[in-house]
Design a protein around this motif. Structure first.
Motif, PDB file in Angstrom:
ATOM      1  N   ASP A 357       0.833  -1.127  -0.077  1.00 14.93           N
ATOM      2  CA  ASP A 357       0.352  -0.223   0.449  1.00 14.93           C
ATOM      3  C   ASP A 357       0.711   1.362  -0.269  1.00 14.93           C
ATOM      4  N   ARG A 359       1.894   3.318   2.310  1.00 13.86           N
ATOM      5  CA  ARG A 359       1.862   3.588   3.245  1.00 13.86           C
ATOM      6  C   ARG A 359       3.437   3.085   3.713  1.00 13.86           C
ATOM      7  N   SER A 360       3.308   1.654   3.022  1.00  8.83           N
ATOM      8  CA  SER A 360       4.478   0.492   3.155  1.00  8.83           C
ATOM      9  C   SER A 360       5.464   0.711   1.454  1.00  8.83           C
ATOM     10  N   GLN A 362       6.268   4.410   0.805  1.00  8.75           N
ATOM     11  CA  GLN A 362       7.358   5.496   1.319  1.00  8.75           C
ATOM     12  C   GLN A 362       8.138   4.638   2.368  1.00  8.75           C
ATOM     13  N   THR A 363       7.804   3.982   2.844  1.00  7.31           N
ATOM     14  CA  THR A 363       8.014   3.325   4.037  1.00  7.31           C
ATOM     15  C   THR A 363       9.888   2.846   3.879  1.00  7.31           C
TER      16      THR A 363
END
Length: 411
Positions: A357, A359-360, A362-363
């Protein structure tokens, strides 16, 4: 079955296979450092096991290819003949750390460049391009650039060949025979009576409906498959010595109306050398693991595959489409090498990013960029890791070559 012997071509009887295949694999791995890298995935993972915790980025738990060298990426087709560049060999696929695919591709690209006698400056630029291309797929602000990425010449050539390829024009890596028989020779060896019977039973029994569905895309269990011919397939490098068969199938009697037979690849599935996450939910059956990995990483290929058992052996079955090709690393030129590194990194990155997703993504992007001092250059951890891997594999390659030469002298 009507397998025809090819003139002046060397074949091996079933009881002669194993020593011949072992020798052939060792010979293939002497041809260049890049050939050695392709056939030594276990050595790559042995190096990873020796690395201290924290040296490499720890990515999200996703399906990875596990053996992303250049030869395992290329044009593949879906059931309708649509072609795209994806990961084309998922034998080592597991739920693991995505950085392993990035490092394996980087090692493959740089050893291919060295084997092609390209300058070291080119190798340095390739690693920078590899890093940038891979990271680009996780940066949502660069999504337009990812879609507009230009294919380098080595990719354009393979795609052109794939798009213009038909069953009757399959080259020497498959079958160029239109008489519904597999010509025995260097690439195809005879089967034992037991193997012939096991293959016939696999496709013609009532329990073959799942294989029929994977090959045809039809869910009906009423379809029929008849084995026209089969042979042991001498194919690959690291997989040489496993059970591998080429099968010609007449599906729903299509050959009677002039249609070509299905050319089917049966490949033994064995345990992966790639490390899996301890808490990952992965099929214990190795054939089902390979198929599941393909469906996550290369759906155009995964949707055409089926897990089965052949005489008790776990195997993966798929139709070999004419458009399924691998890249020729020998075509890498100084002008094209950096572009190829960037594009192939995009291919692997897309396969990974599609499982995350926002967020993952970007992390993971932040973790990949750890320690970088300048934009668009490889972070220190990536440069040092690929350099260390090249040194280890170059030394092992020379040891392999010397041992091979000594063994031949002592015969």
């Amino acid at each position: 079955m009507t397998t025809k012997p090819a003139e002046r071509e060397e074949v091996a009887r079933p009881d002669e296979r194993q020593p011949r295949l072992t020798e052939r694999r060792r010979l293939k791995m002497t041809r260049s450092a890049h050939a050695y890298v392709r056939g030594s995935a276990t050595r790559f993972y042995a190096w990873l096991d020796d690395q201290p915790t924290g040296k490499l980025p720890d990515g999200p738990a996703i399906w990875i290819g596990g053996d992303c060298h250049i030869g395992n990426l290329g044009p593949i087709a879906d059931a309708e003949g649509n072609v795209a560049v994806q990961i084309r060999d998922l034998d080592q696929s597991v739920i693991g750390n995505p950085v392993h695919d990035l490092l394996r591709l980087g090692l493959s690209l740089t050893t291919a460049a060295r084997s092609a006698d390209l300058p070291g400056v080119v190798s340095s630029s390739m690693i920078d391009a590899l890093s940038d291309g891979y990271e680009q797929t996780f940066d949502d602000s660069r999504s337009d650039a990812t879609k507009a990425a230009q294919r380098p010449a080595v990719v354009k050539i393979a795609m052109k060949n794939a798009l213009h390829r038909s069953w009757r024009r399959l080259d020497r890596q498959t079958i160029d025979n239109t008489q519904l028989a597999i010509p025995l020779g260097k690439r195809f060896w005879p089967l034992s009576d037991e193997e012939r019977e096991a293959i016939r039973t696999l496709f013609e029994s009532k329990s073959a409906s799942s294989i029929y569905a994977a090959l045809t895309g039809k869910k009906s269990a009423k379809g029929k498959m008849k084995v026209l011919d089969a042979a042991y397939w001498v194919k690959g490098c690291s997989s040489l010595g496993r059970r591998r068969y080429a099968v010609l199938l007449n599906v729903d009697d299509g050959c009677s109306s002039g249609g070509p037979p299905f050319l089917v690849d049966i490949k033994q599935a064995v345990a992966a050398a790639a490390p899996r996450r301890d808490d990952a939910s992965i099929p214990l059956d190795n054939a089902k693991r390979v198929v599941e990995g393909a469906r996550h990483l290369s759906p155009m290929l995964g949707d055409r595959m089926s897990a089965a058992r052949l005489d008790g052996c776990k195997v993966v079955i798929r139709e070999l489409m004419p458009q399924d090709l691998k890249f020729d690393a020998d075509r890498l030129s100084e002008k094209d090498a950096v572009k190829a590194a960037h594009f192939l990194a995009l291919v692997v990155g897309r396969a990974h990013a599609g499982q995350m997703d926002a967020r993952s993504r970007q992390t993971w992007l932040t973790e990949l960029q750890r320690g970088r001092t300048k934009t668009r250059t490889a972070p220190p951890w990536l440069w040092r890791s690929i350099l260390d891997l090249m040194v280890v594999h170059e030394a092992d390659y020379l040891v392999h070559c010397r041992q091979f030469a000594l063994d031949r002298l002592n015969r």
